[in-house]
Design an enzyme around this catalytic site. Structure first.
Site, PDB file in Angstrom:
ATOM      1  N   HIS A  36       0.825  -1.226   0.000  1.00  0.00           N
ATOM      2  CA  HIS A  36       0.000   0.000   0.000  1.00  0.00           C
ATOM      3  C   HIS A  36       0.851   1.264   0.000  1.00  0.00           C
ATOM      4  CE1 HIS A  36      -4.005  -1.760   0.409  1.00  0.00           C
ATOM      5  NE2 HIS A  36      -3.446  -2.706   1.148  1.00  0.00           N
ATOM      6  N   ASP A  48      -0.663  -4.915   5.936  1.00  0.00           N
ATOM      7  CA  ASP A  48      -1.661  -5.767   5.272  1.00  0.00           C
ATOM      8  C   ASP A  48      -1.392  -5.905   3.779  1.00  0.00           C
ATOM      9  OD1 ASP A  48      -2.209  -2.986   5.109  1.00  0.00           O
ATOM     10  OD2 ASP A  48      -4.195  -3.435   4.287  1.00  0.00           O
ATOM     11  N   GLU A  49      -1.925  -6.973   3.240  1.00  0.00           N
ATOM     12  CA  GLU A  49      -1.993  -7.199   1.797  1.00  0.00           C
ATOM     13  C   GLU A  49      -0.679  -6.939   1.051  1.00  0.00           C
ATOM     14  OE1 GLU A  49      -6.594  -6.441   0.678  1.00  0.00           O
ATOM     15  OE2 GLU A  49      -5.435  -4.604   0.984  1.00  0.00           O
ATOM     16  N   VAL A  50       0.384  -7.509   1.533  1.00  0.00           N
ATOM     17  CA  VAL A  50       1.644  -7.372   0.819  1.00  0.00           C
ATOM     18  C   VAL A  50       1.635  -8.315  -0.380  1.00  0.00           C
ATOM     19  CG1 VAL A  50       4.150  -7.535   0.991  1.00  0.00           C
ATOM     20  CG2 VAL A  50       2.810  -6.871   2.997  1.00  0.00           C
TER      21      VAL A  50
END
Lengths: 594, 594
Positions: free
Chosen positions: A323, A381-383
């Site tokens: 992100h 998050d969400e790597v």
């Protein structure tokens, strides 16, 4: 002087409707005098449309409303004002005995022996305005002198124990209070100023337009305290820039609902609006626009102070290593080179470069000084692990460290971030991804063993798939947690969608009392893909209010019918106070904007 | 004089930001003078927050915005102003040659031989305000005198053929126009004033902030006309009361999108806000509140005139015999006695009482005088036949008439309503239920044979189940039709939901050219269950804009990528003009509200 200004502008706005020509002219004459004073440096005007006072407090201006007369209505679907409190207090006993209040004669004051401070002084002013701005119809009329005339209350006396001058709210703030409304007057007792603020909000909600349009309050005893210490709202200011005044207005709405944490997801892929002192290029090149679409240090201070005065902590989130697309413009070399088939960049931080850690060390040091809260949210998050593929340096590093999975590398990165935060004397919050695998709505998942992150790390659970199982595992590992999984308010659909949010309980998982005690609370999340200042407040409220009640009120506050009636009243109360909270179902508030 | 007032209030509102103390004090001094004049009856102030002029025109006030400087931005995700027109004109040729405009020197005027009228006079004022209010940054700076300085345009010359003084828009209004922006100036030619209004809107959209923040317009030739004559927006003011000023603001938004019909679903089950002259009890007892939550005759005139001046017809809907619960309070005896198990009333009109027809005859006569439009919408949808069960009088009547199905009785009722409307010299619109059976999303349906309703009846198709089949059958019977089935904007979901609305084409059914010609157009419907003034505008716009383009632009305007870019610009344009149109996806308009 500021109060004169407030009256002046309020009148300027009302004059068209009221046709109070005589008043108007007098006001303008007064204005000329005030202007002259201004030249002498006596008055302070501010740039916001809100009416500001010296210092950083800013009160919202209620909309101009026309109220329905008390007995004229058919009453069908018309929301009834009854002084119900939202979120529901722990213990409340009210009787049918009523008292009345009048603008001008009702005051707030400190009890002998109580601590004093600016936070409360300002709250007294704010709540005077909130209480006595419930429309023209609710005038401060005197009650006719007859035998049934309700007794008038003249003062609310506050007593707090802890010193509060210059205080900031924190995770262990005491928010308990006792409120008594009786023939003897209104008494508010609290350990800390934060409890007193909650009590003032409760008191303001007890007051309704009663018979003869008088400001009415029932005889009441309340003993109240929150169920969870962390009750938050997440706003995302990266996907859309949210101008400061809307953030402030949202802080007001939060205070009306006893929320006490603003989780500020300030930067993300689309833009980097935070104007860093250490790395000014980040916003200069990563914001939507470097002049207009940024939060300057002054803006941040305004928001922090506005929040502090309302007992709201600000937890900043600088989400890494994923992100972070917007970071690359102002700080080249941070991201791995990684593109989609169509050529769009989708990289994450390169976690094997020592430069990355030095950069983040400096940034986090700055943030430590800017944001007073004990918690810093590191994201995590969400790597996109694909972005760590095909990089020789990453492959070599992993071999050297003996890492077989990218999850290990991610863990390594976040561990070092957490260490930096610890070295700065702060604690970290992270999204669940940092210790638990498993995609959204995937009931199979795996959380890393105890010790993967330091014990003082807070894990925010956000994936809907088996969130209860994750809360259980996270707390089993002795880690504190915050729930958001069932409270993603950016998801919308036709209809009255609050019941599932209301039913969701952060303790609804299998675990011991010790595990339950590790649940700090929860957060309503309003991600910004399709939200900006045009629809933020109406989309968030009153939907977030039910989460506020779940986090404040007792576990057994689950009566949906009762909640529905109180929520309807609370929604109209918010609208009356200037928050454009959307309607719940066909009905009408007892006023219309003019 | 009104203009002075406008400036005065605008300044009073801006003063805090601008710190224009000197100006402020002068203004207040002027105010005192104005006040004195007021006492002499010279000035007219209005109750609306909009700035009104004598007559019924009211202009919206743009928000105070801070614009991004022209070259300072990273430009990432920042919506670019380029003067694209929405909805897309039929034929447009623009070149890279640019001209500039300046506030103060640019004027609108009539060509020799053109018709003149107040509608256009007011539009000239309105568009001057709209064009030159695109933020502070876009000042009316003179271009520096150098060789590359764009030529300045000073006048737009309008020429219209048809007399227009006192005109009202109607279904056959000519909305075609030709617009030329060239070295010779700006020329706008139209048959009627309605075409000229559309052309002015187009011209205002061609102007953007170009180099050096100058008001810039490209050399352009446009020939334009609408694809469908009926392009509507339905608002529901029964489920929630929508204050007049929000209806007016929505009319502005409609004009920005070349919509030309406001379908006013004014009453329904929850409330009856229309203040009838003939039957005042209807709103006195059926509105949410008889004083505050009603549309007085004056309110209705304000709305009608505001719409007329923008070339927008107002089609009132008084939905019967179902959807009439709120009518029963003010007119007892209209409804059958019919309750749900829990005791909630759910009745419909009793169609066998002669009183019902006499009552409706009087009401429709009043409506004929109040609403000038040729079409009256009679509703006729979702009649609950169970409420006609178990009523002896209804059973007897049906036996006498030889009706075997309630559908026949419904048909009888509506036929008589249509006859009343015809006898008043008007035409009727009805929902599809009047001639076609079949529940929503039910692909099996049956439409009654030709002659079931008079040929001049307009059928509004709203059920999603096989709407194309219904359009085919309805037009086969020689009836005109309006499509809404794919355009229910009260339905919401996460994400960018406009593409399906954009793709839906009212001609996408099997039929002859003659059948297609019977399609008058369509309407975006925003039902009011979960919508009131707090979220109406942000929920409706820019989602309704794509429907506006489908109904105006040529059939082959289907390029989604092109539409997406233009829609993004158009959304920001609406926001700039004061309409809080919600965002489409992560991005930023080139300004922020302050």
């Amino acid at each position: 002087m500021d109060n004169s200004e407030f009256q002046l502008v309020k009148m300027a706005l009302n004059l068209r409707r009221k046709r109070q020509w005589i008043k108007l002219c007098s006001v303008f004459l007064v204005a000329v005098v005030l202007c002259s004073l201004k030249y002498a440096g006596v008055l302070i005007f501010r740039r916001s449309r809100y009416i500001a006072r010296e210092g950083s407090d800013v009160s919202i201006r209620s909309p101009t409303l026309r109220f329905s007369s008390e007995n004229g209505g058919t009453g069908r679907y018309l929301v009834r004002e009854a002084g119900h409190v939202w979120p529901k207090p722990r213990q409340q006993v009210s009787t049918a005995d009523v008292f009345v209040l009048r603008r001008g004669t009702f005051n707030f004051t400190y009890a002998p022996g109580s601590q004093h401070c600016e936070i409360l002084d300002l709250a007294f002013e704010r709540y005077t305005e909130i209480i006595f701005s419930i429309g023209e119809a609710a005038t401060s009329r005197r009650c006719d002198a007859d035998t049934t005339c309700p007794r008038e209350l003249n003062v609310l006396v506050v007593s707090i124990k802890e010193p509060c001058e210059g205080a900031s709210p924190h995770l262990d703030s005491k928010e308990n209070y006792e409120l008594t409304v009786s023939r003897e007057g209104v008494k508010l007792k609290a350990d800390s100023v934060w409890g007193a603020l909650r009590g003032l909000e409760t008191f303001s909600q007890l007051i309704y337009r009663g018979e003869h349009d008088l400001y009415t309050v029932n005889r009441t005893d309340i003993q109240d305290f929150p169920r969870f210490p962390h009750r938050g709202v997440l706003l995302d200011t990266s996907r859309h820039f949210v101008p400061v005044k809307y953030i402030l207005q949202n802080l007001d709405a939060m205070a009306f609902n006893k929320f006490n944490v603003f989780h500020w997801h300030i930067v993300d892929d689309p833009s980097f609006p935070y104007e860093s002192v250490t790395f000014p290029e980040l916003s200069k090149k990563g914001a939507f626009h470097p002049d207009t679409h940024v939060y300057t240090q002054k803006d941040v201070r305004t928001i922090l102070e506005y929040a502090r005065l309302r007992g709201i902590r600000v937890m900043p989130e600088f989400d890494t290593p994923g992100h972070t697309l917007s970071w690359r413009h102002g700080q080249p070399g941070l991201l791995t080179t990684c593109y989609t088939k169509s050529g769009k960049h989708r990289g994450a931080f390169n976690p094997v470069h020592e430069d990355t850690y030095q950069f983040m060390g400096k940034l986090l040091k700055e943030l430590k000084d800017v944001f007073p809260d004990q918690l810093v949210h590191l994201g995590g998050d969400e790597v996109n692990f694909n972005c760590w593929n095909n990089h020789t340096d990453i492959a070599k590093f992993m071999e050297k460290q003996g890492f077989h999975y990218y999850a290990k590398l991610q863990s390594y990165y976040i561990q070092r971030m957490i260490q930096i935060v610890e070295s700065l004397g702060k604690e970290s919050a992270v999204w669940e991804d940092v210790i638990c695998s498993g995609s959204n709505n995937d009931p199979s998942f795996h959380c890393q063993p105890e010790g993967s992150v330091p014990k003082n790390t807070v894990i925010q659970v956000w994936k809907r798939g088996n969130w209860a199982g994750k809360m259980a595992q996270v707390t089993q590992r002795g880690l504190r947690t915050i729930l958001s999984a069932c409270w993603y308010l950016d998801l919308i659909s036709l209809g009255e969608d609050w019941p599932p949010y209301y039913r969701c309980d952060p303790h609804a998982f299998s675990g011991t009392k010790a595990q339950k005690d590790l649940v700090l609370g929860g957060e309503a999340c309003l991600w910004g893909e399709f939200v900006d200042w045009t629809n933020l407040l109406s989309r968030l409220w009153p939907r977030a209010s039910v989460i506020a009640e779940r986090l404040w009120s007792s576990e057994d506050t689950t009566d949906m019918d009762d909640a529905s009636v109180r929520l309807g009243e609370h929604r109209c109360r918010m609208v009356r106070r200037g928050i454009p909270a959307q309607p719940l179902h066909p009905s009408a508030c007892p006023f219309v904007p003019v």
